[in-house]
Design an enzyme around this catalytic site. Structure first.
Site, short mmCIF file in Angstrom:
data_model
loop_
_atom_site.label_atom_id
_atom_site.label_comp_id
_atom_site.label_asym_id
_atom_site.label_seq_id
_atom_site.Cartn_x
_atom_site.Cartn_y
_atom_site.Cartn_z
N GLU A 224 0.87 -1.17 0.00
CA GLU A 224 0.00 0.00 0.00
C GLU A 224 0.91 1.22 0.00
O GLU A 224 1.73 1.38 0.91
CB GLU A 224 -0.90 0.00 1.23
CG GLU A 224 -1.84 1.19 1.27
CD GLU A 224 -2.37 1.46 2.66
OE1 GLU A 224 -2.30 2.64 3.09
OE2 GLU A 224 -2.82 0.52 3.32
N CYS A 261 -3.17 7.17 5.49
CA CYS A 261 -3.17 6.86 4.05
C CYS A 261 -4.48 7.24 3.39
O CYS A 261 -4.58 7.26 2.16
CB CYS A 261 -2.86 5.38 3.83
SG CYS A 261 -3.83 4.28 4.88
#
Length: 485
Positions: A224, A261
């Site tokens: 990620e 994020c």
């Protein structure tokens, strides 16, 4: 501390032994190990919270909540594993005895997990990557994040205690402490390692992905790597909600000092009087907000550097700066603005600035907003601040968004990720390296499994998931029918 090749080889060989141990367990037995790990983490006292607070500067309340989330993750994933959901057992038998085919999912092999800096519990040593890999029947080697080594060690010790009490092989879980990039590379290159999980920067994730693909036997690297998580603010909603939206947006932008994020780093709207009203409210909210300390000096340095790069563009104007706390590791929030035409001419304006930074993009009309959407690379989330009227008017925009993210929000903000079965935390490249999978929620287990088929095998030698009589009482697809029979 550097690790020699012999050190790494020993750790990975141990992990391979741990993997072989887990391959002899069924889903119920692995779930019991996961429950035991959850109990050990839950039992960690105030020293865990205090240590993490000192190493990361995260507030005590936030860390208490993250610890609870981490414990719940282990239990939720264990519940899912126990049901046999990820075994996906299939049995096809010809009534005339011509064939007997049985298939289920088994673990890939030892998994290397790189601890993340922004979630010292939930995405690090004892985080979701470790839990989902063990749930899949894979041993885990964690490379501790250098920003919170003491916290990482406390978590590793808790897992070790649970593994020992369970009676499992020591190699089921390993903890590697090293500040050398070479150590991580050696782990990824080792022939016994079969998968990698990473949460962090695009540079770091892409480097690991390329390394995994360059091996003689390529392996999956589930990375990620970041996202600007754009919010598209549509006209009808803006006209009726600009004050409330301004509070909501600034609160989300500054949450955790912007170190999520899912931070909404880009706001896209049609220009005009209503957007001007919103900008005035955004400035007011930012002026009233307090600044915060970032996780470590390296993240602050990166934030300041990227922020300066962004405001060097002639097309980018400063809308408002937050309070400037010059104490060590404190970040100054910043809102900037530009026009959609500038973004269309320079896609670099859509690159992530990790931290409390927001870019407001003003569009001439909805058609130009559509062009901005088309310019977007893969995202973890896209949010529509919209009314039902806006939805009816902008169907093409919604259709485009679905090709560019893993999670599409109607109103609200993308920060605050629920750990549930239906959560999708991942998206098209470059948000992640494989949009088919999630790193949050029980479905994260799927990343570390591979299908395996038996043909005409005696029942007593089959795994319990596939045996006649269904001793685990899991749902199985038997001759095209779901049943526990």
């Amino acid at each position: 501390m550097d690790r020699t090749q012999n050190d790494i080889d020993y750790v990975v060989k141990q992990a391979d032994t741990g993997f072989q141990f887990l391959q002899k367990t069924d889903v119920t037995e692995r779930a019991e190990l996961m429950y035991a790990i959850a109990a050990e983490i839950e039992g960690l006292g105030e020293i865990l919270i205090e240590t993490a607070h000192l190493e990361t500067a995260l507030p005590l309340g936030r860390l208490q909540g993250e610890k609870a989330r981490t414990v719940n993750q282990w239990r939720l994933y264990a519940d899912a594993v126990r049901t046999g959901l990820y075994s996906e057992a299939r049995i096809d038998r010809d009534p005339n005895g011509q064939f007997d085919l049985r298939k289920y999912n088994k673990g890939l092999g030892p998994v290397v997990v790189f601890g993340a800096s922004n979630f010292p519990f939930a995405f690090s040593t004892a985080g979701g990557d470790t839990a989902s890999a063990i749930g899949a029947g894979c041993s885990v080697i964690v490379k501790a994040h250098p920003a919170h080594l003491k916290t990482s060690q406390l978590m590793a010790d808790a897992i070790d205690r649970a593994v020992s009490m369970y009676g499992a092989s020591n190699g089921v879980f390993s903890h590697v402490v090293s500040d050398s990039f070479d150590t991580g590379q050696q782990l990824v290159r080792h022939s016994c390692v079969k998968a990698v999980a990473f949460t962090g920067s695009f540079h770091g994730g892409k480097a690991l992905f390329d390394l995994g693909q360059s091996r003689p036997d390529p392996i999956p690297v589930f990375a990620e790597m970041g996202s600007v998580n754009p919010v598209f603010l549509l006209p009808d909603y803006l006209a009726n909600n600009f004050e409330a939206f301004a509070k909501q947006y600034i609160s989300s932008l500054l949450l955790g000092v912007g170190q999520f994020c899912t931070n909404p780093g880009v706001l896209v709207s049609v220009g005009g009087e209503q957007l001007d009203y919103l900008k005035a409210e955004l400035k007011k909210e930012l002026q009233a907000a307090t600044t915060g300390k970032m996780l470590h000096a390296g993240i602050l340095e990166s934030y300041n550097r990227l922020k300066e790069q962004m405001i060097q563009y002639d097309a980018v104007r400063i809308l408002e700066e937050g309070q400037n706390n010059e104490a060590q590791d404190f970040a100054q929030p910043l809102l900037v603005e530009t026009e959609a035409s500038q973004v269309l001419a320079n896609p670099k304006l859509l690159e992530e600035v990790f931290g409390p930074f927001g870019l407001i993009i003003s569009c001439a009309d909805l058609n130009e907003m559509k062009q901005v959407m088309e310019q977007l690379e893969g995202q973890i989330t896209i949010t529509f601040a919209a009314s039902t009227h806006d939805i009816r008017e902008c169907q093409n925009l919604f259709a485009l968004a679905q090709d560019r993210c893993g999670r599409l929000l109607f109103q609200g903000m993308p920060t605050g990720v629920e750990v549930q079965y239906a959560m999708q935390h991942g998206g098209p490249f470059p948000a992640t390296t494989d949009a088919r999978f999630t790193s949050v929620g029980p479905d994260a287990v799927k990343r570390f499994l591979r299908p395996f088929s038996f043909q005409n095998w005696p029942n007593e030698f089959l795994p319990k998931e596939l045996q006649d009589g269904n001793p685990l009482q899991i749902d199985r697809l038997v001759n095209q029918r779901w049943t526990k029979a």
